[in-house]
Design an enzyme around this catalytic site. Structure first.
Site, PDB file in Angstrom:
ATOM      1  N   ASP A 177      -9.449   6.391  -2.010  1.00 44.80           N
ATOM      2  CA  ASP A 177      -8.300   6.833  -2.809  1.00 44.80           C
ATOM      3  C   ASP A 177      -8.844   7.513  -4.061  1.00 44.80           C
ATOM      4  O   ASP A 177     -10.046   7.759  -4.175  1.00 44.80           O
ATOM      5  CB  ASP A 177      -7.403   5.639  -3.164  1.00 44.80           C
ATOM      6  N   GLU A 183       0.827  -1.213   0.000  1.00 48.92           N
ATOM      7  CA  GLU A 183       0.000   0.000   0.000  1.00 48.92           C
ATOM      8  C   GLU A 183       0.859   1.260   0.000  1.00 48.92           C
ATOM      9  O   GLU A 183       0.531   2.239  -0.666  1.00 48.92           O
ATOM     10  CB  GLU A 183      -0.958   0.004   1.191  1.00 48.92           C
ATOM     11  N   TYR A 195      -5.777   7.086   3.923  1.00 47.83           N
ATOM     12  CA  TYR A 195      -5.995   6.014   2.946  1.00 47.83           C
ATOM     13  C   TYR A 195      -5.330   4.711   3.380  1.00 47.83           C
ATOM     14  O   TYR A 195      -5.967   3.654   3.451  1.00 47.83           O
ATOM     15  CB  TYR A 195      -5.492   6.387   1.541  1.00 47.83           C
TER      16      TYR A 195
END
Length: 315
Positions: free
Chosen positions: A111, A11, A93
């Site tokens: 996002d 991520e 996020y």
DNA sequence: AAGCCGTGGTT
DNA sequence: TAACCAAGGCT
């Protein structure tokens, strides 16, 4: 449930970065540092070198800080959104994504993909970034209690493939029935955004010194700012107008007759490269000589400058 | 809180 | 080809 270390690492790498660009870096990192504890124990220079070329280098610095913080608490990632968000490099996020994907928590993952899908499904005409709070509320309403991680990844995949920014494939979209923007024929125009200001052009000079034994003069840039913490060719500030010339070592510098051009997030750069051969006992004012320079350890703009300089030195 | 911070692929 | 764009976070 997937390994939180892998989810977190991927991520962070995926922040503002395409999947295709991330894959080889993710493979290299997990092979070299299989656990967060091993990453935490790595040398800073090794991690920065391994990240070189991926961009947004503050991510790499924060990655190490985060790994070391997690290692301090037994190498176990916290499982809640709030605790995750308190770690370096983990914002709203990433905290939501890791909580949902790695821990199965219901978290509202927002996002750029999710914002775009929400704007289209509900035909939100408010331009970005003003629309962010409303789009987040819409995402909150749709987020399920079950399999939140799969849901988040599904919406992001939809946004990355079918509900794409430029030319959405509305004809094969699983949500075509309920999409207000498609009904109005305006899907491709959403989300609306204000025009971006033009990028200025900055100029700079970098210096490539080669010692008699073949070692090259490099410097580690300051932790803060552009290319922070990365290895590069020494030189002056990059400015609009006439750049300063500050050779890092006394030598008979010669100008390479080829400019290096590179575009950063907010400016275009034109770089002049100077090269020189220096004596075996030459002492630099800045930086240090490196025996076996791996271009892969340098950020892209410095790889370009290095290649141009080496071409001149060896031809 | 708006500006800073990379890169490579696509149009 | 110049502009746009990507699974954002930090200050």
């Amino acid at each position: 449930m997937p390994d939180p270390y892998h989810v977190w690492l991927s991520e962070v790498m995926l922040q503002q970065t395409t999947v295709a660009a991330v894959i080889p870096y993710f493979e290299a990192f997990t092979r070299r540092w299989p656990t967060v504890a091993e990453l935490a124990a790595a040398e800073d220079a090794d991690v920065m070198g391994a990240w070189a070329g991926l961009g947004y280098y503050a991510r790499a610095r924060n990655l190490l800080k985060c790994a070391r913080a997690v290692a301090e608490t037994g190498g176990v990632f916290p499982g809640t959104e709030a605790d995750l968000a308190a770690l370096p490099g983990i914002g709203p996020y990433t905290a939501a994504a890791v909580a949902a994907i790695a821990f199965g928590r219901r978290a509202v993952v927002v996002d750029g993909n999710v914002e775009r899908v929400m704007a289209r499904i509900h035909n939100v005409q408010v331009p970005m970034p003003d629309a962010k709070p409303a789009l987040r509320d819409l995402a909150e309403t749709l987020t399920p209690d079950t399999r939140p991680g799969d849901y988040a990844q599904a919406v992001m995949d939809l946004g990355a493939t079918i509900c794409s920014p430029r030319s959405p494939a509305c004809g094969i979209c699983p949500w075509m029935e309920g999409c207000a923007a498609r009904a109005e024929g305006v899907a491709a125009e959403l989300p609306r955004k204000r025009p971006k200001p033009a990028k200025p052009v900055r100029q700079g000079v970098v210096y490539l010194a080669r010692r008699a034994d073949g070692a090259l003069l490099l410097e580690t840039r300051p932790d803060k700012g552009l290319l922070g913490g990365m290895l590069g060719l020494p030189g002056g500030a990059w400015v609009e107008g006439v750049p300063e010339e500050v050779p890092p070592i006394s030598a008979a510098w010669r100008d390479v007759d080829e400019e290096v051009r590179h575009t950063f997030t907010h400016f275009h750069l034109v770089l002049r490269v100077m090269v020189a051969d220096v004596a075996a006992d030459a002492v630099p004012a800045r930086g240090g000589f490196v025996a076996n320079v791996a271009p892969a350890d340098l950020p892209t703009v410095m790889r370009k400058a290095l290649r141009v300089g080496l071409d001149r030195l060896f031809n």
